[in-house]
Write a protein that holds these residues in place. Structure first.
Motif, PDB file in Angstrom:
ATOM      1  N   GLY A  93       6.960   5.632   9.682  1.00  0.00           N
ATOM      2  CA  GLY A  93       6.798   4.259   9.496  1.00  0.00           C
ATOM      3  C   GLY A  93       7.862   2.858   9.110  1.00  0.00           C
ATOM      4  O   GLY A  93       7.536   2.144  10.000  1.00  0.00           O
ATOM      5  N   SER A 106       7.088  -0.605  11.587  1.00  0.00           N
ATOM      6  CA  SER A 106       7.949  -1.723  10.889  1.00  0.00           C
ATOM      7  C   SER A 106       8.327  -2.198  11.888  1.00  0.00           C
ATOM      8  O   SER A 106       8.935  -3.626  11.516  1.00  0.00           O
ATOM      9  CB  SER A 106       8.513  -1.555   9.631  1.00  0.00           C
ATOM     10  N   LYS A 132       0.502   6.329   4.405  1.00  0.00           N
ATOM     11  CA  LYS A 132       2.399   6.643   4.175  1.00  0.00           C
ATOM     12  C   LYS A 132       2.709   5.510   4.704  1.00  0.00           C
ATOM     13  O   LYS A 132       3.841   4.880   4.764  1.00  0.00           O
ATOM     14  CB  LYS A 132       2.585   7.595   4.051  1.00  0.00           C
ATOM     15  N   ILE A 133       2.347   5.730   6.340  1.00  0.00           N
ATOM     16  CA  ILE A 133       2.920   5.071   7.417  1.00  0.00           C
ATOM     17  C   ILE A 133       2.860   3.317   7.123  1.00  0.00           C
ATOM     18  O   ILE A 133       3.923   2.860   6.901  1.00  0.00           O
ATOM     19  CB  ILE A 133       2.759   5.016   8.768  1.00  0.00           C
ATOM     20  N   THR A 144       6.094   0.505   5.849  1.00  0.00           N
ATOM     21  CA  THR A 144       5.655  -0.700   6.667  1.00  0.00           C
ATOM     22  C   THR A 144       5.685  -1.721   5.857  1.00  0.00           C
ATOM     23  O   THR A 144       6.458  -2.499   6.025  1.00  0.00           O
ATOM     24  CB  THR A 144       4.303  -0.187   8.024  1.00  0.00           C
ATOM     25  N   ALA A 165       7.446   5.808   0.750  1.00  0.00           N
ATOM     26  CA  ALA A 165       6.825   6.783   0.787  1.00  0.00           C
ATOM     27  C   ALA A 165       6.589   7.854  -0.175  1.00  0.00           C
ATOM     28  O   ALA A 165       5.521   8.945   0.142  1.00  0.00           O
ATOM     29  CB  ALA A 165       8.164   7.883   2.267  1.00  0.00           C
TER      30      ALA A 165
END
Lengths: 262, 251
Positions: free
Chosen positions: A75, A79, A130-131, A135, A199
């Motif tokens: 993530g 980002s 989650k990613i 982000t 996360a």
């Protein structure tokens, strides 16, 4: 003329001593209180018990730490990439900047508590939501850090480059981008701490594995000792990532550690 | 033949007339100073020449051709040294050449030839923050002249230095200039500096600026390592009188 870097061997240890001392005393007081008061471990477990549980459940904890680390790093990488691309686009095109920046600001006003379940609903229990949540949380601080950094470029250096015949692109690459590096690293250090929390929260809302799931299950089965065991791991994880960014900053911003020779 | 010529140039920024009527010419190998009260628009002239600003009236020609955008006739040294704090001195010095498209290695080879004369040997790998004010200024000057442009534009290059360092730098700079004979336009408000270094001096009025005097300095060089001559002294007094009484500057 050259000023040596203000470092002596062992200096780090001496400087870190007060922090270690206060931390150790806090845990000692906690341990002492639990033992003297005889409070139930279902309410407040002693640090020693938390430690015991960590050793006892190490296989489960390890199994659940890996997905959290994956989500955090994936993530955060996404980002950083997106923030950098947008920062460049926004820096080169003021019109796009005026159009998009408000949207990004609004994205920061969304309460994670409400958004996270929706994202899980849309994207399932795999890594993707989650990613996306990591982000969502870390993208904006990184973008703002980069944009502020570009804006902080010494106008005299830009004038100089233009007088040398540099294009807008060259001015960006030679002056604006390096000028933004201190801001970038400041943003990096803040965002990386948000990333782990995001996360874990995303997992808490819905996942197959992860520290968030450990916390959720432990809470539901009235095991504060296991909740705290997961908390210790998440803190350690954040600290390690923070230390890595600090190290990267030391390497890439070496010029800033030098004293002003005048 | 003039390498640079400005004819009746005027600039208005917003509602403010900054330059009213500026005419000047610079011949090859000549050292020209532009002297004027603060805020007269001296730096604006440089902004015109480096393309940061467009003039509204008049004509500027470089080597007989109108000054076009992106035409690289000038090497510019800004007021503060504008060294990039994140680049080592050597990489700061090669900046102009790299922007011109020279490879880093060729640029370094070129810069190396100048290091000794500019007193920067042994400091190539230092960062700007590790250098003294005088050294930084010499580095900024080297970054300027190494570009080998026809005209050097120096915007108060010694203005930020303490008095002693400034005098040393002026003396050093005169020696360098006598060797190289760079065509130079110097912006300054220091009368003594202008008289010591220039072949000719243009005096500007207050804003909106026009040229109110053009003074030739006949004194033989070198001038800095001798006691000041009566001739130079009279010239300084004359220029100071113009600046104090004829620029229209009211306190």
């Amino acid at each position: 003329m050259q000023r040596p870097l203000p470092r002596r061997p062992g200096e780090g240890l001496t400087r870190g001593f007060p922090a270690v001392l206060s931390l150790v005393s806090a845990f000692a007081i906690w341990e002492l209180y639990v033992r003297v008061s005889g409070i139930s471990p279902l309410v407040l477990p002693a640090p020693s018990r938390v430690l015991d549980q960590m050793v006892l459940n190490r296989a489960i904890l390890w199994h659940n730490t890996v997905p959290t680390v994956k989500a955090t790093l994936a993530g955060f990488s996404l980002s950083l990439t997106v923030a950098f691309v947008f920062s460049v686009v926004l820096d080169f095109t003021p019109r796009v900047r005026r159009a998009l920046l408000p949207i990004f600001v609004v994205s920061q006003t969304l309460p994670l508590v409400a958004i996270a379940p929706l994202v899980v609903l849309w994207f399932g229990f795999d890594l993707t939501p989650k990613i996306l949540l990591v982000t969502l949380v870390t993208f904006f601080p990184m973008l703002v850090a980069l944009l502020d950094g570009y804006a902080a470029t010494d106008p005299e250096i830009e004038d100089l480059l233009r007088a040398m015949g540099a294009s807008r692109r060259t001015v960006f690459r030679r002056a604006r981008l390096p000028s933004a590096m201190p801001y970038f690293f400041a943003g990096l250090r803040i965002s990386i701490t948000y990333a782990v929390v995001a996360a874990i929260f995303a997992e808490y809302v819905g996942a197959r594995a992860g520290l968030g799931i450990v916390i959720l299950n432990a809470k539901n089965s009235f095991r504060p000792d296991l909740v705290l065991a997961a908390v210790v791991i998440s803190s350690a994880l954040t600290l390690v990532l923070f230390a890595i960014t600090a190290l990267l900053q030391r390497i890439f911003l070496r010029w800033r550690d030098l004293g002003d020779g005048r | 033949m003039s390498i640079l010529e400005m004819k009746n140039v005027g600039v208005t920024l917003g509602n403010t007339a900054v330059l009213d009527d500026i005419s000047m010419r610079v011949a090859e190998g000549e050292f020209i100073s532009i002297l004027g009260p603060s805020g007269a628009g001296k730096s604006t002239i440089f902004r015109l020449l480096t393309g940061a600003l467009q003039h509204d009236r008049g004509a500027i020609t470089c080597n007989g051709r109108p000054l076009a955008q992106n035409q690289q006739g000038f090497a510019f040294m800004p007021q503060r040294d504008a060294l990039m704090p994140w680049r080592r001195i050597l990489d700061n010095l090669t900046l102009g050449l790299e922007v011109q498209g020279m490879t880093r290695k060729d640029a370094r080879d070129r810069v190396m030839l100048f290091l000794h004369d500019f007193g920067l040997i042994g400091f190539e790998q230092h960062y700007p923050a590790q250098l003294s004010g005088g050294m930084r200024q010499r580095a900024a000057l080297l970054r300027t002249v190494v570009q080998a442009r026809p005209v050097q534009l120096l915007d108060e290059p010694f203005g930020a230095l303490d008095a002693l360092t400034r005098t040393r730098m002026q003396k050093w700079f005169e020696e360098r200039w006598r060797d190289a004979r760079w065509t130079t336009v110097l912006v300054t408000h220091d009368v003594r500096e202008a008289v010591a270094l220039s072949d000719r001096i243009y005096v500007l009025s207050c804003r909106p600026a026009c040229v109110i005097a053009e003074v030739a300095v006949p004194t033989a060089r070198p001038r800095m390592d001798r006691a000041i001559t009566a001739e130079a002294h009279a010239l300084e007094a004359h220029l100071l009188d113009i600046l104090l009484n004829q620029t229209g500057d009211q306190i």
